[in-house]
Design a protein around this motif. Structure first.
Motif, PDB file in Angstrom:
ATOM      1  N   LYS A   2     -45.585 101.926  39.068  1.00  0.00           N
ATOM      2  CA  LYS A   2     -46.860 102.631  39.258  1.00  0.00           C
ATOM      3  C   LYS A   2     -47.145 103.439  37.997  1.00  0.00           C
ATOM      4  O   LYS A   2     -46.383 104.350  37.657  1.00  0.00           O
ATOM      5  CB  LYS A   2     -46.712 103.558  40.476  1.00  0.00           C
ATOM      6  CG  LYS A   2     -47.915 103.501  41.372  1.00  0.00           C
ATOM      7  CD  LYS A   2     -47.748 104.302  42.616  1.00  0.00           C
ATOM      8  CE  LYS A   2     -49.147 104.771  42.991  1.00  0.00           C
ATOM      9  NZ  LYS A   2     -49.191 105.812  43.945  1.00  0.00           N
ATOM     10  N   LEU A   4     -49.764 105.612  35.428  1.00  0.00           N
ATOM     11  CA  LEU A   4     -50.987 106.408  35.250  1.00  0.00           C
ATOM     12  C   LEU A   4     -51.423 106.289  33.789  1.00  0.00           C
ATOM     13  O   LEU A   4     -50.627 106.553  32.883  1.00  0.00           O
ATOM     14  CB  LEU A   4     -50.697 107.879  35.591  1.00  0.00           C
ATOM     15  CG  LEU A   4     -51.837 108.861  35.325  1.00  0.00           C
ATOM     16  CD1 LEU A   4     -53.061 108.543  36.173  1.00  0.00           C
ATOM     17  CD2 LEU A   4     -51.371 110.299  35.582  1.00  0.00           C
ATOM     18  N   LYS A  35     -56.576  96.955  33.712  1.00  0.00           N
ATOM     19  CA  LYS A  35     -56.291  96.499  35.085  1.00  0.00           C
ATOM     20  C   LYS A  35     -55.777  95.073  35.079  1.00  0.00           C
ATOM     21  O   LYS A  35     -54.833  94.726  35.799  1.00  0.00           O
ATOM     22  CB  LYS A  35     -57.535  96.654  35.953  1.00  0.00           C
ATOM     23  CG  LYS A  35     -57.728  98.136  36.224  1.00  0.00           C
ATOM     24  CD  LYS A  35     -58.631  98.475  37.373  1.00  0.00           C
ATOM     25  CE  LYS A  35     -58.557  99.988  37.574  1.00  0.00           C
ATOM     26  NZ  LYS A  35     -59.809 100.667  37.621  1.00  0.00           N
ATOM     27  N   GLU A  44     -48.979  98.450  39.293  1.00  0.00           N
ATOM     28  CA  GLU A  44     -50.117  99.166  39.863  1.00  0.00           C
ATOM     29  C   GLU A  44     -50.557 100.201  38.831  1.00  0.00           C
ATOM     30  O   GLU A  44     -49.699 100.884  38.243  1.00  0.00           O
ATOM     31  CB  GLU A  44     -49.618  99.884  41.117  1.00  0.00           C
ATOM     32  CG  GLU A  44     -50.648 100.013  42.221  1.00  0.00           C
ATOM     33  CD  GLU A  44     -50.050 100.798  43.381  1.00  0.00           C
ATOM     34  OE1 GLU A  44     -50.567 101.867  43.682  1.00  0.00           O
ATOM     35  OE2 GLU A  44     -49.037 100.326  43.935  1.00  0.00           O
ATOM     36  N   GLU A  46     -53.445 103.362  37.700  1.00  0.00           N
ATOM     37  CA  GLU A  46     -54.611 104.229  37.937  1.00  0.00           C
ATOM     38  C   GLU A  46     -55.071 104.738  36.584  1.00  0.00           C
ATOM     39  O   GLU A  46     -54.248 105.164  35.760  1.00  0.00           O
ATOM     40  CB  GLU A  46     -54.227 105.415  38.842  1.00  0.00           C
ATOM     41  CG  GLU A  46     -55.430 106.335  39.113  1.00  0.00           C
ATOM     42  CD  GLU A  46     -55.058 107.583  39.907  1.00  0.00           C
ATOM     43  OE1 GLU A  46     -54.260 107.486  40.858  1.00  0.00           O
ATOM     44  OE2 GLU A  46     -55.572 108.655  39.536  1.00  0.00           O
ATOM     45  N   CYS A  47     -56.381 104.664  36.345  1.00  0.00           N
ATOM     46  CA  CYS A  47     -56.915 105.132  35.067  1.00  0.00           C
ATOM     47  C   CYS A  47     -57.709 106.416  35.272  1.00  0.00           C
ATOM     48  O   CYS A  47     -58.469 106.538  36.236  1.00  0.00           O
ATOM     49  CB  CYS A  47     -57.814 104.071  34.448  1.00  0.00           C
ATOM     50  SG  CYS A  47     -56.922 102.582  33.983  1.00  0.00           S
ATOM     51  N   PHE A  48     -57.522 107.340  34.337  1.00  0.00           N
ATOM     52  CA  PHE A  48     -58.186 108.636  34.403  1.00  0.00           C
ATOM     53  C   PHE A  48     -58.691 108.977  33.008  1.00  0.00           C
ATOM     54  O   PHE A  48     -57.981 108.771  32.026  1.00  0.00           O
ATOM     55  CB  PHE A  48     -57.163 109.691  34.867  1.00  0.00           C
ATOM     56  CG  PHE A  48     -57.652 111.108  34.818  1.00  0.00           C
ATOM     57  CD1 PHE A  48     -58.419 111.624  35.850  1.00  0.00           C
ATOM     58  CD2 PHE A  48     -57.343 111.939  33.743  1.00  0.00           C
ATOM     59  CE1 PHE A  48     -58.872 112.941  35.817  1.00  0.00           C
ATOM     60  CE2 PHE A  48     -57.791 113.248  33.702  1.00  0.00           C
ATOM     61  CZ  PHE A  48     -58.556 113.749  34.743  1.00  0.00           C
ATOM     62  N   LYS A  59     -53.871 116.530  35.694  1.00  0.00           N
ATOM     63  CA  LYS A  59     -53.599 115.127  36.064  1.00  0.00           C
ATOM     64  C   LYS A  59     -52.141 114.769  35.759  1.00  0.00           C
ATOM     65  O   LYS A  59     -51.487 114.100  36.556  1.00  0.00           O
ATOM     66  CB  LYS A  59     -54.569 114.205  35.313  1.00  0.00           C
ATOM     67  CG  LYS A  59     -54.604 112.803  35.840  1.00  0.00           C
ATOM     68  CD  LYS A  59     -55.203 112.755  37.243  1.00  0.00           C
ATOM     69  CE  LYS A  59     -54.990 111.402  37.874  1.00  0.00           C
ATOM     70  NZ  LYS A  59     -55.529 111.351  39.246  1.00  0.00           N
TER      71      LYS A  59
END
Ligand code: DQA
Length: 145
Positions: A2, A4, A35, A44, A46-48, A59
């Motif tokens: 996972k 980030l 992605k 997996e 997640e983009c911020f 974050k």
């Protein structure tokens, strides 16, 4: 895994912003690329993105216990932010630094990277591909542990 992915100030302006340096791809294109690359490796992601230093610190802190690793392009905060460096050290997650441009060949003020000092590796000057290389290097970090 996972992961980030954090992008700092003005990365949302990709495609418009100095295309000779940062390329023609938009931030939306970058998100699609990340992605796709993460998905093909079974990861997996997640983009911020934020233009605000404190939000980036928040974050990073929120990643603790949730994410396995961090890919970060702190953009201009790379060269100024001890708060981002401290946050990366605080959560103690493996982090990889990415820059679209090769900061080592640019202005003097870009030669210092505080965030980079808290990262296991840096990819600079590979454009979008740097993010894929960063994800792969997090993977090999876990495989070789
Ligand atoms: C950047 C390089 C930084 O020096 C600059 O401030 C950016 C983008 C890069 O991706 O090449 O905003 O991090």
């Amino acid at each position: 895994m996972k992961i980030l992915v954090i992008n700092g100030p003005n990365i949302n302006m990709l495609g418009i912003r100095e295309p000779g340096i940062y390329g023609n791809g938009s931030y939306k294109d970058l998100l699609e690329y990340i992605k796709k690359e993460a998905g093909s490796g079974g990861d997996e992601v997640e983009c911020f993105q934020s233009n605000h230093e404190g939000d980036i610190v928040d974050k990073i802190q929120s990643a603790y216990g949730i994410f396995d690793g961090i890919v970060i392009n702190p953009a201009a905060y790379t060269h100024t932010s001890i708060a981002i460096y401290d946050a990366l050290k605080a959560v103690n997650l493996p982090a990889v630094e990415v820059h679209l441009s090769d900061i080592t060949k640019r202005e003097e003020f870009r030669q210092i990277s505080y965030a980079g000092m808290a990262c296991i590796k840096t990819f600079a000057g590979y454009g979008f591909e740097g993010y894929s290389l960063a994800i792969k290097s997090l993977k090999s970090y876990f495989e070789n542990r």
